[in-house]
Design a protein around this motif. Structure first.
Motif, short mmCIF file in Angstrom:
data_model
loop_
_atom_site.label_atom_id
_atom_site.label_comp_id
_atom_site.label_asym_id
_atom_site.label_seq_id
_atom_site.Cartn_x
_atom_site.Cartn_y
_atom_site.Cartn_z
N ALA A 1 0.82 -1.22 0.00
CA ALA A 1 0.00 0.00 0.00
C ALA A 1 0.85 1.27 0.00
N SER B 1 5.43 -6.05 -7.18
CA SER B 1 5.24 -7.47 -7.51
C SER B 1 6.30 -8.36 -6.89
N THR C 1 4.81 -8.82 -3.31
CA THR C 1 3.59 -9.63 -3.28
C THR C 1 3.82 -11.03 -3.84
N ARG D 1 -8.81 0.56 1.76
CA ARG D 1 -9.83 -0.40 1.35
C ARG D 1 -9.88 -0.58 -0.16
N HIS D 2 -9.43 0.44 -0.89
CA HIS D 2 -9.43 0.40 -2.35
C HIS D 2 -8.05 0.05 -2.91
N VAL D 3 -7.12 -0.35 -2.06
CA VAL D 3 -5.74 -0.63 -2.48
C VAL D 3 -5.48 -2.14 -2.41
N PRO D 4 -5.14 -2.79 -3.52
CA PRO D 4 -4.84 -4.22 -3.49
C PRO D 4 -3.67 -4.54 -2.55
N TYR D 5 -3.78 -5.65 -1.86
CA TYR D 5 -2.74 -6.17 -0.96
C TYR D 5 -2.53 -5.30 0.30
N GLN E 1 -6.02 3.52 -14.75
CA GLN E 1 -6.32 2.97 -13.43
C GLN E 1 -5.05 2.80 -12.60
N ASP F 1 -4.42 4.50 -9.05
CA ASP F 1 -4.08 3.66 -7.89
C ASP F 1 -2.84 4.21 -7.18
N ARG G 1 -2.46 5.54 -3.29
CA ARG G 1 -1.41 5.08 -2.37
C ARG G 1 -0.64 6.27 -1.81
#
Length: 594
Positions: free
Chosen positions: A271, A283, A286, A319-323, A532, A536, A540
């Motif tokens: 994040a 990446s 993750t 809440r809208h951020v992957p991982y 997008q 994003d 962040r």
């Protein structure tokens, strides 16, 4: 406590545990202790903002040394800024692990390159370009391209992005047609010609930039097996902080350092990935469990920094951020906890005056001036706030404007301290340093007004407070040597002033009171964020900004920016915060209109 172990393997034997001083880990929470006890094999620490990641990794290293698992000279701790590396070294020293190398990727690579270059290429290594700006401007003149300062900065980013992605100019040309945005007035052909001219000028002058250092080190390790063997004999255990910011080039270099070994501990938070524009990729963080299926993965989610209300805002953004991790307050919240607030103003000048008015309230409320910060998306936003602070007589320091150790009064003080070492007598370090600074003009009380005199006083006062923080019995010669090392690494002390900083530069820092200005469409998110992926990244950035605050958080925006008739909507991100934040109105919170 919310932190938990997701995947684990036995990485510490009973014999190791029995020989180590486990009391070293007594101050850690359960999840932090799990990470610190994972001494060997691949380890991934997913650490949310304010969850004590630096504390965790320094205790892990120190514990490994006490357990006899690590030889301190064979541990390499890597991070991304000289300041962060300096903090790591300081904390390790305090824990009795001063022999560990804590460096940036660039510093570690440059050291190896400088040592092995005479044996692999011959002669001294090329000179390092300290900044790209002048060379880019010269390259633009060579191809008759007009670039303003903002364009120079943008093209510097393009140069860095291409290199850390390890793209040839031909491969970069393909990316230009699909994913890259160039400064206004710079076409694809002009950009390619500029990048080539930049490389030509460096080659003609036998110079390298920072990305060249990484590329040259990678090439050396791949082409000279005996060098690779020597480096791997030197370092066996690796710790990488801020792993979400690693680039493909840095990851390749790290893998060359490691070889087939698996002694790697990475720490990061997806994040907080805010350097994708410069080639960073989360990446690698993750995807760590996929590359190492038996890795121990530990989640740190207990936030020790912020109030529960600020944490609630941060979680709403995340809440809208992957991982993203979900943060939990690690301490009880005060009964009269101030709610984060959104303040709306008429225009940029009103916004600046309103922000400074509330800074005055913070100061009168007992918040130290050095614990107050104003953050912004772009550096040009700072000008109005600077004027308002000057009008109010409040001292401020803008991160990135002036390097502390390059200021004349600081160089003068360091020179005077070195001279005083020759005449050092018995006595407290604080007294010796204050005597030297008084001879230069330092006074116990600061000048009444802001300006050059106040800036000079702040610089000297920062040195004095640094001396006061030294361990008991520190000699003047030792303190002087530490200052020289700090100057070399650009590890700056804290000033007694309000901090002005871009959100990018604020990464890794924290303050009691944080105001995020310019929460408007076109600023946050920035106007050119269209895809997008770009939006994003902007979200962040907001997450990073929010999580810098310990006690007070304000977000502000102006209805009108630039021209009076150019209405600027509030940021779309504010609408996502719902009831987590208190909202003001122009009439209630705006400054006096002209």
């Amino acid at each position: 406590m919310r932190g938990s172990v997701v995947t684990s393997t036995d990485s510490e034997t009973p014999a190791q545990a029995s020989t180590a001083d486990v009391s070293l880990l007594a101050s850690l929470n359960d999840a932090q202790r799990e990470a610190a006890l994972a001494l060997v094999g691949p380890v991934c620490i997913l650490a949310g903002a304010g969850t004590g990641k630096t504390r965790t990794i320094t205790h892990r290293i120190a514990y490994g040394i006490r357990a006899g698992v690590y030889d301190p000279s064979r541990v390499l701790a890597l991070t991304f800024t000289s300041k962060a590396a300096g903090e790591l070294r300081g904390r390790l020293r305090d824990l009795g692990a001063s022999g560990v190398a804590a460096r940036t990727f660039h510093a570690a690579a440059l050291s190896q390159l400088g040592f092995f270059w005479p044996h692999t290429v011959g002669g001294p290594a090329p000179a390092i370009v300290k900044g790209k700006g002048r060379l880019i401007a010269e390259a633009a003149e060579r191809i008759r391209l007009r670039l303003d300062p903002a364009g120079v900065r943008d093209m510097a980013t393009e140069i860095e992005w291409r290199k850390v992605r390890e793209l040839s100019l031909e491969e970069y040309a393909i990316q230009l047609r699909t994913t890259r945005s160039l400064p206004k007035g710079v076409g694809d052909d002009a950009a390619l010609a500029l990048l080539q001219a930049y490389e030509d000028i460096k080659d003609e002058r036998r110079q390298m930039d920072f990305e060249d250092v990484l590329l040259a080190t990678v090439g050396m390790l791949e082409l000279e097996p005996w060098v690779t063997q020597r480096v791997r004999e030197q370092y066996r255990f690796f710790v990488v902080d801020e792993y979400q910011d690693v680039s493909p080039l840095q990851q390749r270099l790290l893998q060359l350092w490691l070889g087939e070994r698996r002694e790697l501990c990475v720490v990061g938070d997806a994040a907080q990935t805010i350097y994708s524009f410069a080639g960073a990729s989360s990446s690698f963080l993750t995807g760590f469990p996929e590359r190492y299926p038996d890795a121990r993965v530990v989640r740190l989610e207990d936030n020790y920094r912020s109030t529960s209300a600020i944490i609630a805002v941060a979680n709403e953004v995340a809440r809208h951020v992957p991982y993203a991790l979900t943060l939990e307050p690690a301490a009880e919240t005060p009964r009269r906890e101030p709610l984060p607030e959104v303040l709306q103003f008429h225009d940029d000048d009103d916004e600046a005056r309103g922000v400074v008015h509330r800074i005055g309230e913070d100061l009168r409320g007992g918040i130290p001036i050095e614990s107050i910060a104003v953050l912004y998306r772009t550096n040009v936003q700072a000008a109005a706030v600077e004027r308002a602070l000057q009008d109010a007589g409040i001292a401020y320091s803008a991160i990135g404007q002036r390097r502390f150790f390059e200021q004349p009064e600081v160089r003068q003080a360091l020179s005077a301290l070195r001279a005083a070492v020759m005449q050092e007598t018995e006595g407290p370090l604080f007294q010796a340093v204050s005597d030297v600074l008084r001879d230069l003009g330092w006074t116990h009380e600061p000048p009444a007004d802001s300006g050059a005199l106040r800036d000079r006083w702040n610089s000297w006062d920062a040195l004095l407070r640094l001396a006061d923080a030294q361990p008991h019995g520190t000699k003047l010669a030792e303190f002087s040597a530490e200052l020289q090392q700090r100057a070399k690494m650009q590890y700056e002390p804290e000033l007694r002033a309000v901090t002005l900083s871009s959100i990018h530069a604020a990464k890794g820092l924290e303050w009691d009171s944080v105001t995020i200005i310019g929460a408007s469409e076109g600023l946050l998110p920035i106007w050119y964020a269209e895809s997008q992926a770009e939006l994003d990244e902007e979200r962040r950035l907001l997450y990073v900004a929010v999580t810098r605050a310990r006690k007070r958080l304000r977000l502000t925006h102006a209805q009108f920016g630039g021209r009076r008739d150019a209405e600027r909507p509030a940021s779309r991100f504010l609408a996502e915060l719902g009831t987590r934040i208190r909202r003001g109105t122009n009439g209630a919170f705006g400054g006096p209109r002209r």
